[in-house]
Scaffold this motif. Structure first.
Motif, PDB file in Angstrom:
ATOM      1  N   ILE A 112       0.816  -1.206   0.000  1.00  0.00           N
ATOM      2  CA  ILE A 112       0.000   0.000   0.000  1.00  0.00           C
ATOM      3  C   ILE A 112       0.849   1.256   0.000  1.00  0.00           C
ATOM      4  N   GLY A 113       2.137   1.115   0.115  1.00  0.00           N
ATOM      5  CA  GLY A 113       3.030   2.269   0.072  1.00  0.00           C
ATOM      6  C   GLY A 113       3.438   2.692   1.455  1.00  0.00           C
ATOM      7  N   GLY A 114       4.439   3.558   1.512  1.00  0.00           N
ATOM      8  CA  GLY A 114       4.918   4.055   2.796  1.00  0.00           C
ATOM      9  C   GLY A 114       6.144   3.303   3.225  1.00  0.00           C
ATOM     10  N   ALA A 115       7.023   3.953   3.951  1.00  0.00           N
ATOM     11  CA  ALA A 115       8.240   3.313   4.415  1.00  0.00           C
ATOM     12  C   ALA A 115       7.949   2.453   5.623  1.00  0.00           C
ATOM     13  N   ALA A 116       8.830   1.474   5.893  1.00  0.00           N
ATOM     14  CA  ALA A 116       8.662   0.602   7.043  1.00  0.00           C
ATOM     15  C   ALA A 116       8.722   1.422   8.314  1.00  0.00           C
ATOM     16  N   VAL A 117       7.717   1.221   9.172  1.00  0.00           N
ATOM     17  CA  VAL A 117       7.651   1.972  10.415  1.00  0.00           C
ATOM     18  C   VAL A 117       7.279   1.038  11.531  1.00  0.00           C
ATOM     19  N   PHE A 156      -2.961 -11.467   0.669  1.00  0.00           N
ATOM     20  CA  PHE A 156      -4.209 -11.874   1.303  1.00  0.00           C
ATOM     21  C   PHE A 156      -5.433 -11.299   0.588  1.00  0.00           C
ATOM     22  N   GLY A 157      -5.218 -10.510  -0.456  1.00  0.00           N
ATOM     23  CA  GLY A 157      -6.332  -9.959  -1.214  1.00  0.00           C
ATOM     24  C   GLY A 157      -6.986  -8.752  -0.570  1.00  0.00           C
ATOM     25  N   TYR A 158      -6.239  -8.020   0.264  1.00  0.00           N
ATOM     26  CA  TYR A 158      -6.829  -6.952   1.063  1.00  0.00           C
ATOM     27  C   TYR A 158      -6.718  -5.552   0.455  1.00  0.00           C
ATOM     28  N   ARG A 159      -6.012  -5.380  -0.643  1.00  0.00           N
ATOM     29  CA  ARG A 159      -5.714  -4.023  -1.122  1.00  0.00           C
ATOM     30  C   ARG A 159      -6.971  -3.177  -1.316  1.00  0.00           C
ATOM     31  N   ASP A 160      -7.941  -3.701  -2.034  1.00  0.00           N
ATOM     32  CA  ASP A 160      -9.168  -2.934  -2.278  1.00  0.00           C
ATOM     33  C   ASP A 160      -9.942  -2.719  -0.982  1.00  0.00           C
ATOM     34  N   LEU A 161      -9.869  -3.695  -0.079  1.00  0.00           N
ATOM     35  CA  LEU A 161     -10.572  -3.557   1.196  1.00  0.00           C
ATOM     36  C   LEU A 161      -9.928  -2.472   2.056  1.00  0.00           C
ATOM     37  N   TYR A 162      -8.596  -2.351   2.007  1.00  0.00           N
ATOM     38  CA  TYR A 162      -7.937  -1.267   2.736  1.00  0.00           C
ATOM     39  C   TYR A 162      -8.461   0.093   2.253  1.00  0.00           C
ATOM     40  N   ALA A 163      -8.507   0.235   0.945  1.00  0.00           N
ATOM     41  CA  ALA A 163      -8.956   1.522   0.378  1.00  0.00           C
ATOM     42  C   ALA A 163     -10.392   1.831   0.798  1.00  0.00           C
TER      43      ALA A 163
END
Length: 421
Positions: A18-23, A44-51
């Motif tokens: 999803i982007g962003g540096a490791a934190v 896990f197929g979560y990308r669209d669900l995150y959005a």
């Protein structure tokens, strides 16, 4: 997913989905949003669900980190014991859940947040329940087993291609090996019967009533005849020349799908998306039949929330959302991952689903039936370490580096070294 299990391991993606540096868990974005870190070991197929979730929760930003299967679980163990460095949500594969269950005090108890374990298959919920009754993980998927096969390659070798006809050729694993010999006699050039001896072993072991560890947490690899039987059958198939000699989840294995290097692959539900992603051009050439032995399980995972999360409540709510029936239903229809909530096994949107990529195979019926029929296998704290060691032993035989009994003796030594107190 697997990745199961075993999931030997998945290709190290080392990317931010999803982007962003490791934190570290509990970070904030430049805009002041709470940043929820989700650590996984595969897609896990979560990308669209995150959005979608971010749209309804404008104060949150979700960042997903994906690394290799083995590294993910090793890192999680180290971070838990060190007291820092975990994500807000950590995925754990079924082969490793027992190892982390003994560290239940380092995870939130989902029961304290109103979660009813009765939503899941009883054995699935039990895998994530500590001895004192804490539910440390929410079940994502289960790896109910079937067999994926290439209809076009079967036809070229003179084998029947219909699902019922194919299943009838291999009621058991010896019949599967015998069918492989028929296939290899007329197979297209450079095409093997299956991808990897270790994958055949995983599927056979996924049907055993007792696996690597008994219910008293004793490692029984050397004394459980089911382990040696699975090893011997896999080696028999390998020595019959039926293997493509590939190592699961590496680049060559991925390319094997694209090139059509093998005609069958042991196929837990999550494998269907793996095939589709690796070789989209093969749509319609694949189909799915009942696996030899009828059922079994390979893979399936959980979402956990370590207590080191400083956005604990938000992480719990996100984990609950991702594993809720509506999202599980969507993931199955788009990614193929079979839910671990049996109430969904009568849902027309799942049980009636057919997959166009697999020649419109009734994947909903096939995989829900497999999940209902499987006999749950106890998972011990060291099972996540044991499986890959046996896989390596079969690969040594597969690639001609050791004879079967020599490699088996090394497996037993390796397992003993890995499981010493």
């Amino acid at each position: 997913m697997h990745t199961g299990k075993f999931k030997a391991g998945v290709l190290a993606l080392c990317l931010l989905a999803i982007g962003g540096a490791a934190v570290a868990a509990g970070g904030f974005t430049e805009s002041g949003k709470n940043e929820i870190v989700v650590d996984t070991f595969g897609d896990f197929g979560y990308r669209d669900l995150y959005a979608k979730y971010e749209q309804s929760h404008p104060g949150l930003k979700i960042v997903e980190h994906v690394v290799s299967y083995d590294d993910h679980h090793k890192n999680l163990q180290a971070h838990l014991l060190g007291g820092s460095g975990t994500g807000d949500i950590e995925a754990i594969e079924g082969g490793y859940i027992s190892q982390f269950r003994v560290l239940a005090d380092k995870f939130v108890d989902f029961k304290a947040y109103g979660v009813d374990p009765g939503r899941w298959l009883a054995w699935k919920a039990q895998q994530a329940t500590s001895t004192d009754g804490k539910l440390i993980g929410l079940g994502t998927d289960v790896g109910g087993l079937a067999m994926c096969y290439r209809r076009d390659l079967f036809a070229q070798a003179g084998l029947p291609t219909g699902r019922g006809q194919v299943a009838a050729m291999w009621p058991d694993w010896r019949s599967y090996i015998a069918t492989g010999k028929r296939f290899m006699a007329k197979a297209p050039r450079d095409v093997a019967w299956f991808d990897s001896g270790s994958n055949i072993f995983n599927a056979i072991m996924g049907q055993a009533p007792v696996g690597y560890t008994d219910s008293a947490n004793r490692v029984v690899v050397g004394s459980n005849p089911a382990v040696k039987r699975a090893y011997d059958l896999a080696v028999e198939a390998v020595q019959a020349g039926e293997s493509a000699k590939l190592t699961t989840f590496n680049q060559q294995w991925n390319a094997g799908f694209q090139r059509g290097s093998f005609a069958t692959v042991a196929c837990p539900a999550w494998m269907t998306d793996t095939i589709k992603q690796n070789a989209p051009q093969t749509s319609g050439k694949w189909d799915i039949a009942t696996i030899p032995g009828g059922s079994g399980n390979w893979g399936g995972s959980f979402l956990t929330v370590p207590k080191t999360s400083t956005h604990r409540q938000e992480a719990v709510e996100l984990a609950k959302y991702l594993t809720a029936p509506e999202q599980e239903r969507w993931i199955f229809r788009t990614q193929g991952h079979l839910p671990s909530e049996p109430a969904l096994y009568t849902d027309p949107a799942i049980v009636g689903y057919t997959n166009p990529f697999f020649n419109n195979a009734p994947t909903g019926r096939i995989f829900t039936t497999a999940a209902r029929n499987l006999r749950p296998q106890y998972q011990g704290p060291k099972d996540g370490d044991i499986g890959p060691l046996i896989g390596l032993g079969i690969n040594r035989v597969d690639k001609g580096r050791q004879q079967p009994e020599q490699s088996w003796r090394q497996v037993l030594k390796d397992v003993a070294n890995a499981t010493e107190p």
